[in-house]
Write a protein that holds these residues in place. Structure first.
Motif, PDB file in Angstrom:
ATOM      1  N   THR A 230       0.776  -1.275  -0.074  1.00 26.04           N
ATOM      2  CA  THR A 230       0.230  -0.055  -0.019  1.00 26.04           C
ATOM      3  C   THR A 230       0.907   1.193   0.099  1.00 26.04           C
ATOM      4  OG1 THR A 230      -0.069  -0.275   2.490  1.00 26.04           O
ATOM      5  CG2 THR A 230      -1.844  -1.097   1.321  1.00 26.04           C
ATOM      6  N   GLY A 231       2.287   1.005  -0.006  1.00 24.17           N
ATOM      7  CA  GLY A 231       3.016   2.325   0.312  1.00 24.17           C
ATOM      8  C   GLY A 231       3.376   2.575  -1.302  1.00 24.17           C
ATOM      9  N   SER A 232       4.189   3.749  -1.234  1.00 25.23           N
ATOM     10  CA  SER A 232       4.721   4.457  -2.420  1.00 25.23           C
ATOM     11  C   SER A 232       5.363   3.274  -3.361  1.00 25.23           C
ATOM     12  CB  SER A 232       5.763   5.633  -2.298  1.00 25.23           C
ATOM     13  OG  SER A 232       6.284   5.958  -3.372  1.00 25.23           O
ATOM     14  N   ILE A 233       6.282   2.584  -2.853  1.00 30.16           N
ATOM     15  CA  ILE A 233       7.249   1.632  -3.685  1.00 30.16           C
ATOM     16  C   ILE A 233       6.020   0.309  -4.171  1.00 30.16           C
ATOM     17  CG2 ILE A 233       8.943  -0.481  -3.486  1.00 30.16           C
ATOM     18  CD1 ILE A 233       9.998   2.392  -3.848  1.00 30.16           C
TER      19      ILE A 233
ATOM     20  N   HIS B  26       0.472  -2.363   6.843  1.00 28.08           N
ATOM     21  CA  HIS B  26       0.528  -2.458   8.162  1.00 28.08           C
ATOM     22  C   HIS B  26      -0.970  -2.458   8.837  1.00 28.08           C
ATOM     23  CE1 HIS B  26       1.627   0.175  11.833  1.00 28.08           C
ATOM     24  NE2 HIS B  26       1.582  -1.125  12.360  1.00 28.08           N
ATOM     25  N   ARG B  27      -1.597  -1.132   8.472  1.00 24.60           N
ATOM     26  CA  ARG B  27      -2.979  -1.112   8.836  1.00 24.60           C
ATOM     27  C   ARG B  27      -4.145  -0.538   7.794  1.00 24.60           C
ATOM     28  NH1 ARG B  27      -0.631   3.144  12.602  1.00 24.60           N
ATOM     29  NH2 ARG B  27      -0.516   1.233  14.254  1.00 24.60           N
ATOM     30  N   SER B  28      -3.518  -0.406   6.480  1.00 22.79           N
ATOM     31  CA  SER B  28      -4.384   0.124   5.479  1.00 22.79           C
ATOM     32  C   SER B  28      -5.419  -0.942   4.820  1.00 22.79           C
ATOM     33  CB  SER B  28      -3.710   0.876   4.560  1.00 22.79           C
ATOM     34  OG  SER B  28      -3.037   1.807   4.782  1.00 22.79           O
TER      35      SER B  28
ATOM     36  N   ALA C 120      14.012  -2.223  -1.467  1.00 20.81           N
ATOM     37  CA  ALA C 120      13.857  -0.949  -1.122  1.00 20.81           C
ATOM     38  C   ALA C 120      13.976  -0.415   0.092  1.00 20.81           C
ATOM     39  CB  ALA C 120      12.187  -0.482  -1.579  1.00 20.81           C
TER      40      ALA C 120
ATOM     41  N   LYS D  83      15.630   0.192   2.608  1.00 20.71           N
ATOM     42  CA  LYS D  83      17.325   0.253   2.972  1.00 20.71           C
ATOM     43  C   LYS D  83      17.456   0.170   4.410  1.00 20.71           C
ATOM     44  CE  LYS D  83      16.229   4.026   1.494  1.00 20.71           C
ATOM     45  NZ  LYS D  83      16.258   5.501   0.522  1.00 20.71           N
ATOM     46  N   GLU D  84      16.623   0.475   5.319  1.00 20.91           N
ATOM     47  CA  GLU D  84      16.776   0.457   6.763  1.00 20.91           C
ATOM     48  C   GLU D  84      16.825  -0.990   7.502  1.00 20.91           C
ATOM     49  OE1 GLU D  84      13.998   1.841   5.456  1.00 20.91           O
ATOM     50  OE2 GLU D  84      13.622   3.435   6.108  1.00 20.91           O
TER      51      GLU D  84
ATOM     52  N   ASP E 151      16.391   1.027  -4.975  1.00 20.57           N
ATOM     53  CA  ASP E 151      16.576   2.393  -4.652  1.00 20.57           C
ATOM     54  C   ASP E 151      17.462   2.798  -6.062  1.00 20.57           C
ATOM     55  OD1 ASP E 151      16.455   4.447  -2.907  1.00 20.57           O
ATOM     56  OD2 ASP E 151      17.744   3.373  -1.404  1.00 20.57           O
TER      57      ASP E 151
ATOM     58  N   MET F 229       7.083  10.024  -2.661  1.00 22.63           N
ATOM     59  CA  MET F 229       7.598   8.987  -1.741  1.00 22.63           C
ATOM     60  C   MET F 229       6.637   8.864  -0.348  1.00 22.63           C
ATOM     61  SD  MET F 229      11.421   9.911  -1.569  1.00 22.63           S
ATOM     62  CE  MET F 229      11.779  11.850  -1.334  1.00 22.63           C
ATOM     63  N   GLY F 230       7.056   7.996   0.394  1.00 20.49           N
ATOM     64  CA  GLY F 230       6.316   7.789   1.780  1.00 20.49           C
ATOM     65  C   GLY F 230       6.678   8.780   2.600  1.00 20.49           C
TER      66      GLY F 230
ATOM     67  N   ASN G 283      10.611   8.437   4.233  1.00 21.75           N
ATOM     68  CA  ASN G 283      11.501   8.516   3.160  1.00 21.75           C
ATOM     69  C   ASN G 283      11.798  10.115   2.896  1.00 21.75           C
ATOM     70  OD1 ASN G 283      13.622   7.605   1.697  1.00 21.75           O
ATOM     71  ND2 ASN G 283      12.356   7.073   0.063  1.00 21.75           N
TER      72      ASN G 283
HETATM   73  N1  LIG Z   1       9.098   5.676  -2.125  1.00 22.77           N
HETATM   74  C1  LIG Z   1      10.371   6.061  -2.728  1.00 22.77           C
HETATM   75  O1  LIG Z   1      10.317   6.469  -3.768  1.00 22.77           O
HETATM   76  C2  LIG Z   1      11.560   4.959  -2.259  1.00 22.77           C
HETATM   77  C3  LIG Z   1      12.530   5.123  -3.083  1.00 22.77           C
HETATM   78  C4  LIG Z   1      13.613   4.392  -2.750  1.00 22.77           C
HETATM   79  C5  LIG Z   1      13.858   3.568  -1.602  1.00 22.77           C
HETATM   80  N2  LIG Z   1      12.665   3.591  -0.845  1.00 22.77           N
HETATM   81  C6  LIG Z   1      12.431   2.666   0.467  1.00 22.77           C
HETATM   82  O2  LIG Z   1      11.268   1.814   0.388  1.00 22.77           O
HETATM   83  C7  LIG Z   1      10.896   1.759   1.621  1.00 22.77           C
HETATM   84  C8  LIG Z   1       9.484   2.029   1.541  1.00 22.77           C
HETATM   85  O3  LIG Z   1       9.224   3.192   1.295  1.00 22.77           O
HETATM   86  P1  LIG Z   1       7.764   3.931   1.017  1.00 22.77           P
HETATM   87  O4  LIG Z   1       8.292   5.496   0.261  1.00 22.77           O
HETATM   88  O5  LIG Z   1       7.012   3.139  -0.192  1.00 22.77           O
HETATM   89  O6  LIG Z   1       6.741   4.191   2.259  1.00 22.77           O
HETATM   90  P2  LIG Z   1       5.465   4.413   2.514  1.00 22.77           P
HETATM   91  O7  LIG Z   1       4.752   4.863   1.363  1.00 22.77           O
HETATM   92  O8  LIG Z   1       5.379   4.894   3.773  1.00 22.77           O
HETATM   93  O9  LIG Z   1       4.990   2.629   2.552  1.00 22.77           O
HETATM   94  C9  LIG Z   1       5.261   1.899   3.631  1.00 22.77           C
HETATM   95  C10 LIG Z   1       4.574   0.397   3.453  1.00 22.77           C
HETATM   96  O10 LIG Z   1       5.139  -0.133   4.781  1.00 22.77           O
HETATM   97  C11 LIG Z   1       3.859  -0.599   5.340  1.00 22.77           C
HETATM   98  N3  LIG Z   1       4.269  -0.807   6.723  1.00 22.77           N
HETATM   99  C12 LIG Z   1       4.465   0.112   7.595  1.00 22.77           C
HETATM  100  N4  LIG Z   1       4.789  -0.381   8.592  1.00 22.77           N
HETATM  101  C13 LIG Z   1       4.629  -1.387   8.747  1.00 22.77           C
HETATM  102  C14 LIG Z   1       4.870  -2.537   9.667  1.00 22.77           C
HETATM  103  N5  LIG Z   1       4.906  -1.983  11.292  1.00 22.77           N
HETATM  104  N6  LIG Z   1       4.347  -3.588   9.600  1.00 22.77           N
HETATM  105  C15 LIG Z   1       4.079  -4.252   8.079  1.00 22.77           C
HETATM  106  N7  LIG Z   1       3.894  -3.108   7.264  1.00 22.77           N
HETATM  107  C16 LIG Z   1       4.321  -1.827   7.425  1.00 22.77           C
HETATM  108  C17 LIG Z   1       3.081   0.329   5.048  1.00 22.77           C
HETATM  109  O11 LIG Z   1       1.562  -0.153   5.341  1.00 22.77           O
HETATM  110  P3  LIG Z   1       0.311   0.821   5.567  1.00 22.77           P
HETATM  111  O12 LIG Z   1      -0.289   1.580   4.262  1.00 22.77           O
HETATM  112  O13 LIG Z   1      -0.621   0.124   6.090  1.00 22.77           O
HETATM  113  O14 LIG Z   1       0.954   1.879   6.478  1.00 22.77           O
HETATM  114  C18 LIG Z   1       3.108   0.631   3.587  1.00 22.77           C
HETATM  115  O15 LIG Z   1       2.635  -0.677   2.747  1.00 22.77           O
HETATM  116  C19 LIG Z   1      11.624   2.713   2.570  1.00 22.77           C
HETATM  117  O16 LIG Z   1      12.629   1.825   3.303  1.00 22.77           O
HETATM  118  C20 LIG Z   1      12.163   3.552   1.589  1.00 22.77           C
HETATM  119  O17 LIG Z   1      13.254   4.260   2.216  1.00 22.77           O
HETATM  120  C21 LIG Z   1      11.302   4.359  -1.110  1.00 22.77           C
END
Ligand SMILES: NC(=O)c1ccc[n+]([C@@H]2O[C@H](COP(=O)([O-])OP(=O)(O)OC[C@H]3O[C@@H](n4cnc5c(N)ncnc54)[C@H](OP(=O)(O)O)[C@@H]3O)[C@@H](O)[C@H]2O)c1
Length: 388
Positions: free
Chosen positions: A11-14, A37-39, A121, A123-124, A148, A202-203, A206
């Protein structure tokens, strides 16, 4: 034959961008599982759109919503952290590690143990677990495919360059929404301003990491563990146009750069279709490249990058503490409990307080480090000793 894929963090950006690619190529991909997580509504939509077999939601209180949204379909669903781990463990050719933060570590390790190709993705997870994560990859048939954009760029370049030729790696950063701001000006910026990234969408975590340059710090440590290069052989440069993503500098004085439009779909598609070619997309022209600027990062105004370098040099638990402390402080900044500069001030305090601790070697040790750092945050952010 289709490639089977699991989307962790669907459900996140990636996750959403990956689901778009997968859903657009139904003959190429089938989806084993999706998680969130909860969406619950968004997860159900992702499961329906990708025709996933299994949907797992971490927060048990969101289960009823998920079940209701998927009733009448053949999609199996479950809730709880263990359900997410189960989703990650189910046999799939590729698992997209798209959960944000340390919460992604256990599911990503479960996917590693399953022997899937990991589209990394999150990285943490790699920064927190470091050598231990690499050992787990070494013990299984898993392969890391970085998504990434900078690491995907370097991965693609390094596939073509003999290791003996590689002298240095370069990661670029857009500089984020506060490029050119002084440390004083950064004291009063708001979460709303920090979330407005000029290039990437992005999320929330990030986006804040990009604004503080902690993201580039995490990426520096990620590059160290992915490509086995020492800290002083990885340069970081600000490049506001985000057209050059990574560069390899060779001993013979030649350099190879990876240029493309700033679009996560390109690295996600590369890793999804790997080792076949991804579908064609619009290339850059030399006209586009004539706009490129490169600046040294201002680590006086944005100390997080300097702190990440010193954490990587110190080794032990320092890289993990860098990531965990940043995560705690970013959450507090987003909740408007601390100011922007308190993020790096807390990272600094947390690394100093962790002393010469050894790197965590298991999930229980990571949980202990999280608890210790959370306690320190509560003390540091008390009215008497405020870091805010
Ligand atoms: N977005 C980018 O462009 C980008 C680029 C490179 C790397 N990254 C890396 O990719 C990762 C994701 O980034 P994002 O931007 O996609 O983040 P995001 O939009 O915040 O999405 C996070 C995802 O993880 C889920 N989540 C969060 N906490 C959780 C938990 N405790 N248990 C299970 N699932 C959980 C969320 O579910 P809910 O929706 O239910 O909260 C959501 O599906 C990060 O490590 C980021 O650094 C992102």
């Amino acid at each position: 034959m289709t490639t089977s894929v699991t989307l962790l963090g669907a459900t996140g950006s990636i996750g959403r961008q990956t689901a778009d690619i997968v859903a657009a190529h139904p003959d190429e991909f089938s989806v084993v599982a999706v998680t969130a997580h909860r969406s619950s509504q968004k997860l159900a939509e992702a499961a329906l759109r990708t025709k996933a077999g299994f949907a797992a939601i971490a927060d048990e209180s969101a289960y009823r919503g998920l079940q209701k949204a998927l009733s009448g379909t053949s999609i199996e669903c479950a809730a709880g952290d263990q359900a997410v781990i189960e989703a990650a463990s189910r046999q799939a050719d590729k698992v997209v590690a798209g959960i944000s933060g340390t919460a992604g570590l256990a599911p990503t390790l479960a996917a590693v143990a399953s022997g899937a190709n990991i589209l990394l993705a999150n990285k943490e997870a790699l920064v927190v677990a470091g050598e231990w994560f690499r050992r787990e990859v070494g013990k299984s048939k898993a392969r890391l495919l970085p998504v990434d954009s900078e690491h995907n760029a370097l991965f693609r370049l390094l596939e073509k360059i003999p290791p003996s030729q590689v002298a240095k790696l370069v990661l670029t950063a857009s500089g984020g929404p506060f490029l050119g701001f002084s440390a004083d000006a950064l004291e009063s910026v708001t979460p709303e301003q920090a979330l407005k990234h000029p290039i990437w969408s992005m999320g929330r975590k990030n986006a804040i990491d990009s604004a503080t340059l902690a993201n580039k710090g995490l990426e520096l440590i990620e590059a160290h563990f992915l490509f086995d290069m020492p800290e002083d052989a990885i340069e970081t440069w600000i490049h506001p146009q985000s057209l050059l993503h990574g560069m390899v500098i060779c001993h013979d004085g030649t350099s190879f750069g990876h240029f493309s439009r700033p679009d996560m779909n390109l690295s996600l598609a590369h890793a999804l279709f790997y080792s076949d070619s991804a579908p064609a997309s619009e290339p850059l022209s030399l006209h586009d490249l004539s706009r490129c600027e490169f600046l040294e990062p201002d680590t006086a105004a944005f100390p997080a990058l300097r702190l990440a370098r010193s954490a990587l040099r110190s080794g032990g638990a320092a890289p993990a503490v860098f990531s965990i402390a940043n995560e705690i402080a970013v959450e507090a900044f987003l909740a408007q409990r601390i100011g922007f500069n308190a993020i790096h001030r807390f990272i600094d305090q947390a690394i100093a307080a962790s002393g010469a601790q050894a790197a965590p070697q298991g999930l229980d040790e990571v949980a202990a480090l999280q608890a210790e750092t959370t306690r320190l945050f509560a003390q540091s952010n008390s009215p008497a000793r405020g870091i805010a």
